[in-house]
Design a protein around this motif. Structure first.
Motif: not given
Length: 230
Positions: A65-74
């Protein structure tokens, strides 16, 4: 949204009881940080935390998500497991230095396929090289500087910028020739530099980066590099 991308592991920090936050430079999205769950447990499958050791080449499916600084790995795996880089002192010291510099200078959160390709080719060379890699870190910083927008066109330009910033760098003809070779030739090109000259050039290159990147700060791995590879 799930997206596929390749990445290069840069660093990680512990997060909560069993997880980490991994910093990865990706082909599609530039510099990203990912939460990786359940990798710091005895039951973690296949020692997954080893995938995030410095410079590991990753194949990933990520939540983007372009507006997230921290995301998750699938999903995450490597198709290029290291056989020498973490286990040989010289190579692992180079990897530590290179990774610290990348952590300091890579800022963009947009993909750069040409930069990513250069980084992958650099890592592959270092992993596979049997000889002529003792100057890898010097050549790497010189070539990386072009992707960052301040690469010198010649040894003379490099030296001139250092002198203009009051850095006492006075190379002899051999050093000039070595610098020009590094700028123009690929990794693995034999270059004659003694221990003293290699240390001197490493210091000069870090200073050169300081001139162009105000936020660079202290390079903590440099003294170790000088000791091991100088």
């Amino acid at each position: 949204m799930l997206q596929k991308t390749r990445g290069i592991a840069l660093s990680y920090i512990r997060y909560r009881e069993t997880s980490i936050i991994a910093r990865v430079y990706t082909e599609e999205f530039g510099l990203q940080s990912y939460i990786v769950n359940s990798v710091r447990t005895a039951k973690s499958k296949n020692n997954r935390i080893a995938l995030f050791q410095p410079l590991t080449l990753l194949e990933m499916v990520v939540y983007y998500k372009s507006d997230r600084d921290l995301t998750r790995l699938s999903e995450v795996k490597t198709n290029f497991p290291f056989q020498s880089l973490p286990f040989e002192v010289g190579k692992s010291t180079i990897a530590m230095f290179v990774t610290e510099m990348l952590n300091k200078v890579l800022k963009e959160e947009t993909g750069s396929p040409t930069l990513f390709r250069f980084l992958v080719e650099s890592v592959v060379f270092l992993e596979e090289a049997k000889v002529n890699y003792e100057n890898f870190h010097l050549i790497f910083l010189l070539k990386l500087s072009f992707f960052l927008g301040f690469g010198p066109e010649s040894a003379r330009e490099f030296e001139s910028q250092l002198r203009e910033n009051s850095y006492p760098f006075l190379p002899d003809e051999e050093m000039d020739a070595a610098l020009n070779t590094m700028l123009r030739q690929p990794f693995g090109t034999p270059i004659k530099l003694d221990r003293s000259a290699r240390n001197e050039l490493a210091d000069a290159l870090v200073t050169y980066y300081h001139i162009h990147i105000d936020s660079l700060g202290e390079v903590k791995s440099l003294p170790v590099l000088r000791e091991v590879l100088g």
